[in-house]
Design a protein around this motif. Structure first.
Motif, PDB file in Angstrom:
ATOM      1  N   GLY A  13       3.927  -6.830  -6.673  1.00  0.00           N
ATOM      2  CA  GLY A  13       3.063  -6.568  -5.521  1.00  0.00           C
ATOM      3  C   GLY A  13       3.732  -7.027  -4.228  1.00  0.00           C
ATOM      4  O   GLY A  13       3.764  -6.292  -3.226  1.00  0.00           O
ATOM      5  N   PHE A  14       4.280  -8.229  -4.268  1.00  0.00           N
ATOM      6  CA  PHE A  14       4.984  -8.748  -3.090  1.00  0.00           C
ATOM      7  C   PHE A  14       6.199  -7.874  -2.751  1.00  0.00           C
ATOM      8  O   PHE A  14       6.375  -7.451  -1.609  1.00  0.00           O
ATOM      9  N   LEU A  15       7.032  -7.587  -3.746  1.00  0.00           N
ATOM     10  CA  LEU A  15       8.276  -6.844  -3.474  1.00  0.00           C
ATOM     11  C   LEU A  15       7.990  -5.444  -2.925  1.00  0.00           C
ATOM     12  O   LEU A  15       8.612  -5.021  -1.944  1.00  0.00           O
ATOM     13  N   HIS A  16       7.047  -4.718  -3.543  1.00  0.00           N
ATOM     14  CA  HIS A  16       6.773  -3.355  -3.066  1.00  0.00           C
ATOM     15  C   HIS A  16       6.135  -3.376  -1.673  1.00  0.00           C
ATOM     16  O   HIS A  16       6.400  -2.494  -0.852  1.00  0.00           O
ATOM     17  N   THR A  17       5.283  -4.387  -1.417  1.00  0.00           N
ATOM     18  CA  THR A  17       4.667  -4.479  -0.090  1.00  0.00           C
ATOM     19  C   THR A  17       5.731  -4.807   0.952  1.00  0.00           C
ATOM     20  O   THR A  17       5.762  -4.220   2.045  1.00  0.00           O
ATOM     21  N   MET A  18       6.631  -5.712   0.604  1.00  0.00           N
ATOM     22  CA  MET A  18       7.721  -6.049   1.534  1.00  0.00           C
ATOM     23  C   MET A  18       8.550  -4.808   1.842  1.00  0.00           C
ATOM     24  O   MET A  18       8.879  -4.533   3.002  1.00  0.00           O
ATOM     25  N   ALA A  19       8.871  -4.026   0.816  1.00  0.00           N
ATOM     26  CA  ALA A  19       9.681  -2.817   1.026  1.00  0.00           C
ATOM     27  C   ALA A  19       8.924  -1.810   1.899  1.00  0.00           C
ATOM     28  O   ALA A  19       9.520  -1.128   2.737  1.00  0.00           O
ATOM     29  N   TRP A  74      14.684   2.653  -4.072  1.00  0.00           N
ATOM     30  CA  TRP A  74      15.527   1.849  -4.957  1.00  0.00           C
ATOM     31  C   TRP A  74      14.640   0.899  -5.794  1.00  0.00           C
ATOM     32  O   TRP A  74      14.817   0.772  -7.011  1.00  0.00           O
ATOM     33  N   LEU A  75      13.682   0.253  -5.116  1.00  0.00           N
ATOM     34  CA  LEU A  75      12.818  -0.717  -5.816  1.00  0.00           C
ATOM     35  C   LEU A  75      11.943  -0.012  -6.853  1.00  0.00           C
ATOM     36  O   LEU A  75      11.718  -0.545  -7.950  1.00  0.00           O
ATOM     37  N   CYS A  76      11.467   1.180  -6.516  1.00  0.00           N
ATOM     38  CA  CYS A  76      10.660   1.954  -7.466  1.00  0.00           C
ATOM     39  C   CYS A  76      11.507   2.287  -8.695  1.00  0.00           C
ATOM     40  O   CYS A  76      11.056   2.140  -9.840  1.00  0.00           O
ATOM     41  N   TRP A  77      12.738   2.695  -8.445  1.00  0.00           N
ATOM     42  CA  TRP A  77      13.654   2.992  -9.548  1.00  0.00           C
ATOM     43  C   TRP A  77      13.884   1.730 -10.406  1.00  0.00           C
ATOM     44  O   TRP A  77      13.817   1.784 -11.635  1.00  0.00           O
ATOM     45  N   ALA A  78      14.148   0.599  -9.735  1.00  0.00           N
ATOM     46  CA  ALA A  78      14.433  -0.647 -10.463  1.00  0.00           C
ATOM     47  C   ALA A  78      13.210  -1.066 -11.304  1.00  0.00           C
ATOM     48  O   ALA A  78      13.350  -1.461 -12.467  1.00  0.00           O
ATOM     49  N   LYS A  95       4.275   8.514  -5.168  1.00  0.00           N
ATOM     50  CA  LYS A  95       2.982   7.873  -4.887  1.00  0.00           C
ATOM     51  C   LYS A  95       3.126   6.461  -4.295  1.00  0.00           C
ATOM     52  O   LYS A  95       2.146   5.724  -4.188  1.00  0.00           O
ATOM     53  N   LEU A  96       4.348   6.107  -3.932  1.00  0.00           N
ATOM     54  CA  LEU A  96       4.596   4.732  -3.472  1.00  0.00           C
ATOM     55  C   LEU A  96       3.718   4.305  -2.298  1.00  0.00           C
ATOM     56  O   LEU A  96       3.130   3.225  -2.315  1.00  0.00           O
ATOM     57  N   ASP A  97       3.671   5.143  -1.251  1.00  0.00           N
ATOM     58  CA  ASP A  97       2.935   4.727  -0.054  1.00  0.00           C
ATOM     59  C   ASP A  97       1.437   4.672  -0.304  1.00  0.00           C
ATOM     60  O   ASP A  97       0.749   3.806   0.236  1.00  0.00           O
ATOM     61  N   GLU A  98       0.944   5.583  -1.148  1.00  0.00           N
ATOM     62  CA  GLU A  98      -0.479   5.520  -1.502  1.00  0.00           C
ATOM     63  C   GLU A  98      -0.779   4.190  -2.208  1.00  0.00           C
ATOM     64  O   GLU A  98      -1.779   3.534  -1.929  1.00  0.00           O
ATOM     65  N   ARG A  99       0.103   3.816  -3.137  1.00  0.00           N
ATOM     66  CA  ARG A  99      -0.135   2.610  -3.933  1.00  0.00           C
ATOM     67  C   ARG A  99       0.051   1.330  -3.115  1.00  0.00           C
ATOM     68  O   ARG A  99      -0.736   0.388  -3.251  1.00  0.00           O
ATOM     69  N   TRP A 100       1.099   1.299  -2.262  1.00  0.00           N
ATOM     70  CA  TRP A 100       1.502   0.024  -1.663  1.00  0.00           C
ATOM     71  C   TRP A 100       1.338  -0.067  -0.161  1.00  0.00           C
ATOM     72  O   TRP A 100       1.529  -1.130   0.428  1.00  0.00           O
ATOM     73  N   LYS A 101       0.988   1.056   0.520  1.00  0.00           N
ATOM     74  CA  LYS A 101       0.918   0.967   1.977  1.00  0.00           C
ATOM     75  C   LYS A 101      -0.415   1.441   2.543  1.00  0.00           C
ATOM     76  O   LYS A 101      -1.083   0.693   3.230  1.00  0.00           O
ATOM     77  N   TYR A 102      -0.797   2.666   2.239  1.00  0.00           N
ATOM     78  CA  TYR A 102      -1.977   3.234   2.901  1.00  0.00           C
ATOM     79  C   TYR A 102      -3.224   3.249   2.024  1.00  0.00           C
ATOM     80  O   TYR A 102      -4.313   3.493   2.523  1.00  0.00           O
TER      81      TYR A 102
END
Ligand code: FAD
Length: 106
Positions: A13-19, A74-78, A95-102
């Motif tokens: 949660g921290f890493l994806h939010t930071m990215a 890169w983080l999503c891939w990792a 779906k990254l931004d839906e999950r972690w940003k908006y």
């Protein structure tokens, strides 16, 4: 104390939010520092087998820090590499931004 699963869930949660808030156009220092942060973070991640494998993954496929988009993907891939190792489903990185940003649109 956090168990391995709680630690992992909260750390992702921290890493994806930071990215998600990394600059779109990072300075050279930002790019270097984020790559260094991820290397050092993985060295001290408090689950020895996780740290060992994630350090190896970073050596093989270094963090991409030239933009927010590059870093997020890169983080999503990792994370998906770890998901694969643990037999968890692959996350759809579109779906990254839906999950972690908006937040999810519903
Ligand atoms: P998590 O994998 O913690 O994911 C949390 C949420 O992130 C999910 O609910 C989903 O919405 C979202 N998500 C899932 N995949 C992605 C993705 N690819 N991109 C963006 N968002 C995504 N555990 C072990 O047992 N062995 C290990 O070797 C290990 N290594 C780890 C290495 C690191 C660097 C980290 C941070 C954690 C590691 N873990 C490891 C923990 C493991 O990855 C999980 O965090 C833990 O099993 C809890 O899983 P979870 O089902 O809560 O979902």
């Amino acid at each position: 104390p956090l168990n391995k699963s709680e630690l992992g869930n909260q750390t992702w949660g921290f890493l994806h939010t930071m990215a998600a808030y990394f600059p779109d156009k990072p300075s050279t220092d930002d790019q270097r520092d984020m790559a260094q942060f991820l290397r050092l973070f993985s060295k001290f991640y408090p689950c020895p087998t996780c740290a060992r494998d994630f350090t190896k993954l970073i050596e093989k496929e270094p963090p991409r820090t030239s933009s927010q988009t590059e870093l997020k993907h890169w983080l999503c891939w990792a994370h998906n590499q770890v998901n694969k190792k643990l037999g968890k489903p692959k996350f759809d990185c579109s779906k990254l931004d839906e999950r972690w940003k908006y937040g999810w649109k519903d």
